[in-house]
Design an enzyme around this catalytic site. Sequence first.
Site, PDB file in Angstrom:
ATOM      1  CG  ASP A   1       8.859  -3.094  -1.932  1.00 19.72           C
ATOM      2  OD1 ASP A   1       7.792  -2.933  -2.544  1.00 19.72           O
ATOM      3  OD2 ASP A   1       9.205  -2.352  -0.989  1.00 19.72           O
TER       4      ASP A   1
ATOM      5  CE  LYS B   1       6.392  -0.448  -1.015  1.00 18.90           C
ATOM      6  NZ  LYS B   1       7.614  -0.156  -0.295  1.00 18.90           N
TER       7      LYS B   1
ATOM      8  CB  CYS C   1       7.902  -3.388   2.346  1.00 20.06           C
ATOM      9  SG  CYS C   1       8.848  -1.835   2.355  1.00 20.06           S
TER      10      CYS C   1
END
Length: 204
Positions: free
Chosen positions: A13, A99, A138
């Site tokens: 990310d 995602k 994450c």
Amino acid sequence: MTPGAGDALIVIDMQRDFLPGGSLAVPAGDRILAAVNRCLDLFSWAHLPVYASRDWHPPGHCSFQPQGGPWPPHCVAGSPGAAFAEGLHLPPGVTVVSKATQDTVDAYSAFGGTDLASRLAAATVKRLFVVGLATDYCVLHTVLDALEGGFEVVVLGDAIAAVDVAPGDGERAIARMRQAGASVADSAALWPGARSGPQPAGPV
Ligand code: ZN
């Protein structure tokens, strides 16, 4: 610690909305860019597989505050904030893993609702090196899922950064990852010839 056959790098990310100036900025998110790029450069140079996960949300995603979720709207699919960080050295052959692409499901882990596990299996990856954002969300959940999936996991401690909603969340996440079996190293330890610990390098 030098990466070789069976190793892969996953960048979690590294998106504009998670960096200073973005809608859900990780305070020190930009400070890890150089270390993340060092890892990317090494894996590219060694022709080893690189994966990059990204939040890729619909505009009315359940994690957004207007929908009753915990976060301000962020990383809406196709928006500038969802783009990868400027200056990120992603190699041309990077595998992008999107995602939480559906309204009603959130996913902190890059394994959550994605085909990452089967892609890694197809590439015969055994050990995952993990960098990116954020340590306490994450990165943490991707690492825990990877360990559960039987991968060996190395977290590059200088190439991750925490949200720290509560002070110490990042440190607690690192402790949890270690307890679950991950090792934590400095990105400098990856380069051929680097010493990976305090002990002198022995014969190989
Ligand atoms: Zn999200």
